[in-house]
Structure formats: structure tokens, C-alpha cells
Design an enzyme around this catalytic site. Structure first.
Site, PDB file in Angstrom:
ATOM      1  N   ILE A 191       0.822  -1.212   0.000  1.00 33.20           N
ATOM      2  CA  ILE A 191       0.000   0.000   0.000  1.00 33.20           C
ATOM      3  C   ILE A 191       0.856   1.262   0.000  1.00 33.20           C
ATOM      4  O   ILE A 191       0.388   2.347  -0.377  1.00 33.20           O
ATOM      5  CB  ILE A 191      -0.940  -0.006   1.223  1.00 33.20           C
ATOM      6  CG1 ILE A 191      -2.098   0.973   1.028  1.00 33.20           C
ATOM      7  CG2 ILE A 191      -0.165   0.268   2.511  1.00 33.20           C
ATOM      8  CD1 ILE A 191      -3.215   0.825   2.043  1.00 33.20           C
ATOM      9  N   LYS A 192       2.128   1.145   0.383  1.00 30.89           N
ATOM     10  CA  LYS A 192       2.997   2.306   0.486  1.00 30.89           C
ATOM     11  C   LYS A 192       3.290   2.956  -0.869  1.00 30.89           C
ATOM     12  O   LYS A 192       3.746   4.107  -0.921  1.00 30.89           O
ATOM     13  CB  LYS A 192       4.311   1.923   1.171  1.00 30.89           C
ATOM     14  CG  LYS A 192       4.161   1.417   2.598  1.00 30.89           C
ATOM     15  CD  LYS A 192       3.698   2.498   3.553  1.00 30.89           C
ATOM     16  CE  LYS A 192       3.775   2.025   5.003  1.00 30.89           C
ATOM     17  NZ  LYS A 192       3.409   3.075   5.962  1.00 30.89           N
ATOM     18  N   ASP A 193       3.044   2.242  -1.962  1.00 25.51           N
ATOM     19  CA  ASP A 193       3.231   2.840  -3.286  1.00 25.51           C
ATOM     20  C   ASP A 193       2.384   4.097  -3.443  1.00 25.51           C
ATOM     21  O   ASP A 193       2.788   5.067  -4.084  1.00 25.51           O
ATOM     22  CB  ASP A 193       2.837   1.849  -4.389  1.00 25.51           C
ATOM     23  CG  ASP A 193       3.780   0.680  -4.515  1.00 25.51           C
ATOM     24  OD1 ASP A 193       4.786   0.646  -3.779  1.00 25.51           O
ATOM     25  OD2 ASP A 193       3.517  -0.208  -5.345  1.00 25.51           O
ATOM     26  N   ALA A 225       3.968   7.033  -1.602  1.00 21.42           N
ATOM     27  CA  ALA A 225       5.293   7.348  -2.136  1.00 21.42           C
ATOM     28  C   ALA A 225       5.168   8.298  -3.322  1.00 21.42           C
ATOM     29  O   ALA A 225       5.875   9.308  -3.415  1.00 21.42           O
ATOM     30  CB  ALA A 225       6.011   6.064  -2.549  1.00 21.42           C
TER      31      ALA A 225
END
Length: 452
Positions: free
Chosen positions: A43-45, A48
Site C-alpha cells: 500500500i505504500k506505493d 510514495a
């Protein structure tokens, strides 16, 4: 033609998948938001890309610059993808509790990775927070993403994750369950959903050793709550600025062990090969299941992919060493200690050779085998007794002094049965795996298994 201009355009629009087996005793419908479908497998995409977009718009990051961040791995992966596409160099500080595979993946994308100690205060110059901040001051044209205090983190989820969940559930979601780390995912998603329907319950899942739960309940930052934990990707020893506790309704803490075991269950029972935090998220939900009703619709966010935890959560030996694995069978014992080669000896070899094998491999029991399988055994205790009546025993052949063969059992034999077979006269048990490889379990192995 239908194609994307670059890999960043594939971020988001991840599926909701209904959970069926693990949640069968929950009256509500439980849907998993499976975030490993993002290109960076987490989910960090989402945040970012947003953090870099905002930094560019505000002039904080210029062409040819360097992205610097402290990360447990997933944020670094998302930022590394952005760096590759947009031409930025990446330097990441991470902690020594993160899996080596996460570090290797970041380096594979061209990032420089600095590994820092875990068990130090955030203000300690050795902490990964401090290292990242120091590098950002030293390196020209660099941008410290600072996912903890950068509000573009939660903005990304307000703009993407929240709207996706609302649309995918036709606005029928009643509960959001999410692990709590930087605060970006849970707060940003909650802010959007609460605007749509203030009655939606937001449940944050925390780990024992994190101070977030007590802070939520009391508003007090109590460092006595902080102690080392094994869980990765969530829990904090400070309160990031991304938090707005007013949009969260409840904090629930889970243990390292329960989160790890639930992650493995997700893979085996639901076919969802997820990371540590996903297991913890679902474990937290299971602890709260009595609060749910039949008409409720729960969305649990599963943050990342299990491939980053193959050497940890999905490794039997790692799990057993930490007391996380319930050892039940011969197979479990072999898997937990690692599948070492079983040392055997031929009947024509000498006792001297047997003693040398015992010394070299630090073992007390050796099966005696011929081409047809086990025919006897040699034990340290048996040789000790025979040495008194035969001082020249070392020159004897194994065949002349060997004891009876160790019992051979099925590979799935329960540990309770093994305990009855291993006794004063019989120091070990043998079994063959599906490939025909011979394995040995001794009294010491059983004691280790029962003590873990």
C-alpha cells in the site's frame, strides 16, 4: 491500444476479496483490501508517489535530486519505483530487525540502504530516523520524504484508498480495520470515509511494545509502554504528525506470535500470501468479532506481500526459535530445526570412525545403515559402557558392537507418540520424508520442541 506510460500508473484500484474460512464464525461480511496488487507489492506505493508529487510542486525536489527516507522496506520500495521512473537517486535508512529480503529488493532497484540498530531511542544519532534526517541536511538537492510527519502520506489515502473502498462497497462499509504505523493509511482513509458516513467505525490494530494505544486512550506519551517487538511495519515509539486520533474509534493490540500465526493462516486457508501486518490486522479483527452484527460490512486492509517475509514468518525454524510454532509431529520437529543431513554409518566401518563422526557433528546417536536401510545403531552411552569391558573397542567394526536399530515411524507421527518411543534404551526415532530422505529425532530434539 491499452497500456500504461510507466509502472507508476498501475498503482491503486486494488481488489476487495471476501474472506470465507478464517472468518466463518464472524456474523458480518469481511472483505480484504489486498494491497499487494500494487507494483511495489504494498500500500505504500500510493503515498510514495504523492509525497514526491507534492515535493516537486513545492520545489523541495528538483531534477537529478536524491530521495532520502527512513523505512521498514515498503515505503522504500514505492519511493525506489518513483526514483527509477523520474530519475532520482534514493538513499534509505532501515532497521536491523527488517528481513534481509527487503533490503535486497531495495538495492535491486538501485537504492543505497543503510542498516541501523532497532533498539535505540528515536533521538539517538544511530536511529534510522536520525540517520535519514542527518543525510538530508548533508546532501545537496535532497528531499527527506519523512513519511511519519509528511501529511502528503495521509492525503494519498484520502484521495485514493478511501474513495476506492467507498465505491467498491457501494457505500455500505460499516467498519474499517487497519494496522497503525505512520498513521497515513488509517487516518487518510478514515477521514474520507467519515466524511461520507460518520457512523463508520475505524479500528486501529497496534502491537504490544508500541505506545500508540495508550496515547489514543489517555493522550499521554508513555515511554514505559515501549519495548522491543518483532512485528514489522506497524506500531511506533513516538506519535507521527499524520495522526488525527479523532477519526479513530478504537485501538486493539495483538502479540507478535498471534500476528505471525494469522499471516500463515491467511496463506493456507484463504490463499492470500500476505505480510506480517496483514496477519496482525486480521488477528485484531478476530479479537473484536463479538462487536460485529450480521448486517455489518468490514473492510480489512492487507498491506503487503508475503514474499518479503519468507525468511521469517514463513520459515518454520524462525517461527520455532521464537516459540511461535506449535510443534505437533515428527515433520514439525524436522522443519523447526532445519532439514540437516542425517549422519549414518556403515556396519563395516570402525568404532573409531563412529566416534569421530560424533565429535565432528556434535551428536550422540548414529543410525547404522546398509543398502536396504537402518539395521542398527551406535550411541555415545552404549560405547561408554562397552569401553570398560573392551579397551580395544575403537578398532572393532560397527557391526560387532552396534545396538538395535532405532524405531522407524511415519513422518506425521505425533510428538506424544515420539515421547513414548524415546527412552533409556532407545535414544532416537527415524522417519523418511516424501523424497525418501532419512531423518532422525532424538530426546534432545523433543525437549527443544516442547520447550519452544
Amino acid at each position: 491500444m491499452d497500456f500504461k506510460n510507466n509502472i507508476l500508473e498501475t498503482i491503486g484500484n486494488t481488489p476487495l476479496v471476501k474472506l470465507n474460512k478464517i472468518t466463518k464464525d464472524i456474523p458480518a461480511t469481511v472483505l480484504a483490501k489486498v494491497e499487494y496488487f500494487n507494483p511495489g507489492n504494498s500500500i505504500k506505493d500510493r503515498m510514495a508517489v504523492k509525497m514526491i508529487d507534492v515535493a516537486e510542486q513545492e520545489g523541495k525536489l528538483k531534477p537529478g535530486g536524491t530521495i532520502i527516507e527512513c523505512t521498514s522496506g515498503n515505503t522504500g520500495m514505492g519511493l525506489a519505483l518513483v526514483g527509477v521512473v523520474k530519475g532520482y537517486k534514493c538513499i534509505f535508512a532501515t532497521t536491523d530487525k527488517q528481513s534481509q529480503s527487503k533490503v535486497d529488493i531495495l538495492r535491486a532497484l538501485g537504492a543505497e540502504v543503510i542498516v541501523c540498530p532497532t533498539n535505540v531511542e528515536p533521538e539517538d544519532p544511530r536511529s534510522y530516523y536520525s540517520v535519514a534526517a542527518r543525510l538530508a541536511k548533508k546532501i545537496p538537492n535532497s528531499f527527506h520524504a519523512n513519511q511519519y510527519d509528511n501529511l502528503a502520506n495521509r492525503l494519498a489515502h484520502y484521495e485514493t484508498t478511501g474513495p476506492e473502498i467507498w465505491k467498491q462497497t457501494d457505500g455500505k462499509i460499516t467498519h474499517l480495520v487497519c494496522t497503525a504505523g505512520t498513521g497515513g493509511t488509517i487516518v487518510g482513509t478514515a477521514m474520507y470515509l467519515k466524511e461520507k458516513n460518520p457512523d463508520i467505525r475505524i479500528w486501529a490494530i497496534d502491537v504490544y511494545g508500541s505506545l500508540l494505544t495508550k496515547y489514543f486512550k489517555t493522550g499521554e506519551i508513555d515511554m514505559k509502554e515501549v519495548h522491543p517487538y518483532i512485528s514489522e511495519g506497524f506500531g511506533e515509539d513516538f506519535v507521527p504528525e499524520n495522526y488525527d486520533m479523532s477519526v479513530i474509534d478504537h485501538f486493539e493490540q495483538v502479540t507478535d506470535k498471534d500476528g505471525a500465526i494469522m499471516a500463515r493462516r491467511l496463506a493456507k486457508e484463504e490463499g492470500l500470501f500476505c505480510g506480517y501486518s496483514a496477519g496482525s490486522c486480521l488477528q485484531g479483527l478476530m479479537q473484536l468479532k463479538s462487536r460485529l452484527k450480521k448486517e455489518d460490512l468490514v473492510v480489512a486492509i492487507l498491506h503487503d506481500h508475503g514474499s518479503r517475509y519468507v525468511a521469517k514468518v514463513y520459515n518454520d525454524q524462525w517461527m520455532a526459535e521464537r516459540g511461535f510454532l506449535d510443534v505437533k509431529t515428527f515433520r514439525d520437529i524436522v522443519n523447526a530445526r532445519g532439514k540437516q543431513r542425517t549422519i549414518t554409518i556403515a556396519p563395516s566401518q570402525t568404532v573409531s570412525e563412529a566416534v569421530e563422526l560424533m565429535r565432528e557433528y556434535d551428536i550422540e546417536h548414529i543410525p547404522v545403515t546398509n543398502g536396504n536401510g537402518p539395521i542398527g545403531s551406535i550411541s555415545e552411552g552404549g560405547l561408554f559402557q562397552k569401553a570398560f569391558s573392551n579397551p580395544d573397542i575403537k578398532t572393532e567394526t560397527v557391526e560387532r558392537v552396534m545396538e538395535k536399530a532405532f524405531p522407524v515411524v511415519e513422518f506425521e507421527t505425533p510428538i506424544e507418540k515420539l515421547r513414548t518411543l524415546i527412552n533409556k534404551e532407545n535414544g532416537a526415532v527415524l522417519s523418511k520424508d516424501e523424497a525418501g530422505n532419512l531423518h532422525i529425532v532424538t530426546k534432545y530434539d523433543v525437549i527443544q520442541a516442547l520447550g519452544s
